[in-house]
Write a protein that holds these residues in place. Structure first.
Motif, PDB file in Angstrom:
ATOM      1  N   LEU A   1     -31.565  28.317  10.487  1.00 28.30           N
ATOM      2  CA  LEU A   1     -31.716  29.745  10.758  1.00 28.30           C
ATOM      3  C   LEU A   1     -31.021  30.597   9.705  1.00 28.30           C
ATOM      4  N   THR A   2     -29.809  30.195   9.305  1.00 30.10           N
ATOM      5  CA  THR A   2     -29.113  30.945   8.252  1.00 30.10           C
ATOM      6  C   THR A   2     -29.932  30.903   6.963  1.00 30.10           C
TER       7      THR A   2
ATOM      8  N   LEU B   1     -21.740  24.494  15.973  1.00 33.17           N
ATOM      9  CA  LEU B   1     -22.807  25.123  15.198  1.00 33.17           C
ATOM     10  C   LEU B   1     -22.280  26.134  14.185  1.00 33.17           C
ATOM     11  N   ASP B   2     -21.112  26.734  14.455  1.00 31.11           N
ATOM     12  CA  ASP B   2     -20.595  27.739  13.539  1.00 31.11           C
ATOM     13  C   ASP B   2     -19.839  27.123  12.356  1.00 31.11           C
ATOM     14  N   VAL B   3     -19.671  25.820  12.337  1.00 31.91           N
ATOM     15  CA  VAL B   3     -19.007  25.136  11.220  1.00 31.91           C
ATOM     16  C   VAL B   3     -20.055  24.824  10.167  1.00 31.91           C
ATOM     17  N   ARG B   4     -20.029  25.537   9.056  1.00 31.86           N
ATOM     18  CA  ARG B   4     -21.035  25.362   8.008  1.00 31.86           C
ATOM     19  C   ARG B   4     -20.567  24.425   6.900  1.00 31.86           C
ATOM     20  N   GLN B   5     -19.262  24.181   6.781  1.00 32.62           N
ATOM     21  CA  GLN B   5     -18.721  23.250   5.798  1.00 32.62           C
ATOM     22  C   GLN B   5     -17.617  22.436   6.456  1.00 32.62           C
ATOM     23  N   TRP B   6     -17.503  21.152   6.057  1.00 36.86           N
ATOM     24  CA  TRP B   6     -16.481  20.298   6.657  1.00 36.86           C
ATOM     25  C   TRP B   6     -16.079  19.200   5.677  1.00 36.86           C
ATOM     26  N   ASP B   7     -14.873  18.657   5.900  1.00 36.67           N
ATOM     27  CA  ASP B   7     -14.331  17.571   5.081  1.00 36.67           C
ATOM     28  C   ASP B   7     -14.384  16.279   5.876  1.00 36.67           C
ATOM     29  N   CYS B   8     -14.850  15.227   5.232  1.00 30.32           N
ATOM     30  CA  CYS B   8     -14.983  13.933   5.898  1.00 30.32           C
ATOM     31  C   CYS B   8     -13.595  13.324   6.103  1.00 30.32           C
TER      32      CYS B   8
ATOM     33  N   HIS C   1     -16.057  16.724   0.591  1.00 32.42           N
ATOM     34  CA  HIS C   1     -16.348  18.056   1.134  1.00 32.42           C
ATOM     35  C   HIS C   1     -17.860  18.245   1.224  1.00 32.42           C
ATOM     36  N   HIS C   2     -18.341  18.659   2.389  1.00 33.90           N
ATOM     37  CA  HIS C   2     -19.782  18.743   2.628  1.00 33.90           C
ATOM     38  C   HIS C   2     -20.183  20.154   3.040  1.00 33.90           C
ATOM     39  N   ASP C   3     -21.302  20.609   2.500  1.00 34.60           N
ATOM     40  CA  ASP C   3     -22.034  21.734   3.070  1.00 34.60           C
ATOM     41  C   ASP C   3     -22.909  21.174   4.176  1.00 34.60           C
ATOM     42  N   ARG C   4     -22.842  21.757   5.341  1.00 35.14           N
ATOM     43  CA  ARG C   4     -23.500  21.183   6.512  1.00 35.14           C
ATOM     44  C   ARG C   4     -24.988  20.918   6.269  1.00 35.14           C
ATOM     45  N   ASP C   5     -25.714  21.916   5.742  1.00 35.71           N
ATOM     46  CA  ASP C   5     -27.167  21.787   5.593  1.00 35.71           C
ATOM     47  C   ASP C   5     -27.546  20.832   4.468  1.00 35.71           C
ATOM     48  N   LEU C   6     -26.845  20.891   3.344  1.00 37.56           N
ATOM     49  CA  LEU C   6     -27.166  19.998   2.237  1.00 37.56           C
ATOM     50  C   LEU C   6     -26.861  18.551   2.588  1.00 37.56           C
ATOM     51  N   ASN C   7     -25.763  18.324   3.313  1.00 37.87           N
ATOM     52  CA  ASN C   7     -25.440  16.967   3.758  1.00 37.87           C
ATOM     53  C   ASN C   7     -26.518  16.440   4.694  1.00 37.87           C
ATOM     54  N   ALA C   8     -27.006  17.298   5.591  1.00 39.04           N
ATOM     55  CA  ALA C   8     -28.074  16.880   6.508  1.00 39.04           C
ATOM     56  C   ALA C   8     -29.347  16.550   5.747  1.00 39.04           C
ATOM     57  N   ALA C   9     -29.694  17.353   4.739  1.00 43.69           N
ATOM     58  CA  ALA C   9     -30.901  17.098   3.958  1.00 43.69           C
ATOM     59  C   ALA C   9     -30.811  15.771   3.215  1.00 43.69           C
ATOM     60  N   LYS C  10     -29.630  15.444   2.667  1.00 46.59           N
ATOM     61  CA  LYS C  10     -29.460  14.168   1.969  1.00 46.59           C
ATOM     62  C   LYS C  10     -29.581  12.993   2.933  1.00 46.59           C
ATOM     63  N   ASN C  11     -29.025  13.129   4.141  1.00 51.53           N
ATOM     64  CA  ASN C  11     -29.158  12.063   5.135  1.00 51.53           C
ATOM     65  C   ASN C  11     -30.607  11.890   5.571  1.00 51.53           C
TER      66      ASN C  11
ATOM     67  N   SER D   1     -27.212  13.495  24.544  1.00 45.18           N
ATOM     68  CA  SER D   1     -25.857  13.942  24.853  1.00 45.18           C
ATOM     69  C   SER D   1     -25.890  15.362  25.378  1.00 45.18           C
ATOM     70  N   ARG D   2     -24.873  15.683  26.159  1.00 39.53           N
ATOM     71  CA  ARG D   2     -24.763  17.052  26.667  1.00 39.53           C
ATOM     72  C   ARG D   2     -24.262  17.995  25.598  1.00 39.53           C
ATOM     73  N   ASN D   3     -23.729  17.464  24.518  1.00 38.47           N
ATOM     74  CA  ASN D   3     -23.191  18.301  23.436  1.00 38.47           C
ATOM     75  C   ASN D   3     -24.338  18.702  22.517  1.00 38.47           C
ATOM     76  N   PRO D   4     -24.698  20.003  22.401  1.00 41.27           N
ATOM     77  CA  PRO D   4     -25.830  20.409  21.559  1.00 41.27           C
ATOM     78  C   PRO D   4     -25.503  20.405  20.077  1.00 41.27           C
ATOM     79  N   SER D   5     -24.248  20.219  19.690  1.00 44.55           N
ATOM     80  CA  SER D   5     -23.872  20.272  18.281  1.00 44.55           C
ATOM     81  C   SER D   5     -24.388  19.028  17.577  1.00 44.55           C
ATOM     82  N   ARG D   6     -25.020  19.258  16.406  1.00 39.40           N
ATOM     83  CA  ARG D   6     -25.604  18.144  15.650  1.00 39.40           C
ATOM     84  C   ARG D   6     -25.228  18.293  14.195  1.00 39.40           C
TER      85      ARG D   6
END
Length: 393
Positions: free
Chosen positions: A188-189, A334-341, A347-357, A388-393
């Motif tokens: 969406l962003t 859902l509001d976390v757009r970047q995270w560290d493994c 260091h990952h950008d949420r959307d780019l990491n998902a696209a690579k996976n 899962s009941r957790n909607p975060s992916r």
């Protein structure tokens, strides 16, 4: 490979042709609603099903009755096609692709389909049954060389515009194959984040015209019902909706065509959009972005041009899995757009990491299938996880 392909054009009928079309649209709508009521009552009252053959015979009897003798004033072909469209609607319902058919309304989009015995095609001019003059068609693009229409559908949208869809059989050549593979994470962003690092922004067509649309709808609500001013206000609302839909459709077609031309394999997630639009705060944004239409365009264009479309299971944790080491997070808001493994420190950008996976899983499926994969779409169900009941992916 020969494919049936529809070419859509804008038409400007004369006043006499508009009158004939309005009469035809009304008769088609009446026959569709009449047949839907017949089928529904027969099933609930008599526990039996009516099919096209029985409805066609009943339609012949209906046209002989004095109260509905006006059905004979229009061509019989669009009326028969209305019954076939109803049969198709019920087939889609029973196979889970659509909801139960509903009655057609006068204020909604209208259409009528003519087969070869109900129109004349000569030197690029089209004359429909019951019409003395050919339609004025704006040829925005040429038909395939030697293409002969097998059926034509003329429609009128809520904004009062007329369109003609011509179905022809065309030889569509596959594009030259290449080694390019890409993963696409829809969002969406940004509308889509690609595994190559490219990010396509979300145009938000509805959001841009939302205030203008709300103002037009308020003006429409204040007008007296049945007045000409109310009809003029309704037309303004319909034109705004048409502007939004046209711009969104143009954007999706251009983007999907670009991805199909540049890449041999496109990997996407199989999102359950009809469930996602039930979200209490994001439903409007999800409806505006047009994910379903985009994936549908990728599917049929991949089939046309010999590309591979891999659809990853919707429960695969593409956002929560580290592409570098494979570490899987227990949760990711859902509001976390970047995270560290926590495993490797990447260091990952949420959307780019998902696209690579997504592209990594898609290529795994494609390589496992090997030579059995035909050029065209590939549906993959890999990485399915328990709900899962957790909607975060």
């Amino acid at each position: 490979m020969k494919q049936k392909r529809a070419f859509k054009y804008r038409v400007y009928p004369t006043q006499q042709q508009q009158q004939i079309l309005a009469q035809t649209f009304g008769c088609c709508r009446f026959v569709y609603n009449w047949a839907l009521r017949k089928k529904t009552d027969a099933y609930y009252n008599e526990q039996r099903r009516l099919y096209y053959k029985e409805l066609s015979a009943l339609l012949t009897e209906l046209k002989q009755q004095e109260e509905t003798h006006w059905l004979n004033e229009v061509s019989s072909v669009p009326l028969q096609q209305a019954l076939r469209h109803l049969d198709k609607a019920f087939l889609n319902f029973f196979e889970g692709r659509a909801s139960y058919p509903t009655f057609h309304k006068k204020r909604h989009a209208q259409s009528a389909t003519y087969t070869t015995n109900a129109f004349t095609w000569r030197n690029g001019s089209l004359t429909l049954a019951k019409m003395s003059e050919p339609l004025q068609i704006v040829w925005s693009r040429p038909l395939p060389q030697g293409g002969i229409p097998s059926s034509v559908t003329i429609s009128k949208d809520g904004a009062g515009r007329y369109f003609l869809s011509i179905l022809v059989e065309e030889e569509i050549a596959h594009l030259p194959s290449n080694e390019q593979a890409i993963g696409a994470d829809l969002g969406l962003t940004s509308f889509v984040a690609l595994s190559t690092g490219e990010v396509v922004g979300n145009p938000r067509f509805f959001h841009k015209d939302e205030k203008k649309l709300a103002k037009a709808q308020r003006r429409h609500a204040r007008k007296k019902k049945g007045s000409k001013n109310r009809d003029k206000a309704r037309l303004k609302v319909a034109r705004l909706h048409a502007r939004i839909a046209d711009r969104r459709r143009d954007f999706l077609h251009k983007l999907s065509t670009h991805l199909i031309r540049e890449n041999q394999t496109i990997c996407v997630e199989s999102l359950q959009v009809k469930n996602m639009v039930k979200h209490p705060t994001l439903s409007k944004a999800i409806s505006d972005v047009g994910w379903s239409a985009f994936v549908s365009q990728l599917e049929y264009k991949a089939d046309w041009y010999g590309r591979n479309l891999v659809k990853i299971d919707k429960w695969y944790p593409s956002s929560k899995r580290c592409f570098a080491c494979g570490h899987l997070l227990t949760s990711l808001a859902l509001d976390v757009r970047q995270w560290d493994c926590p495993g490797c420190g990447a260091h990952h950008d949420r959307d780019l990491n998902a696209a690579k996976n997504i592209v990594a899983v898609g290529l795994t499926v494609l390589n496992a299938c090997g030579e059995s994969v035909r050029p065209g779409r590939v549906l993959a169900r890999l990485g399915k996880t328990p709900r899962s009941r957790n909607p975060s992916r």
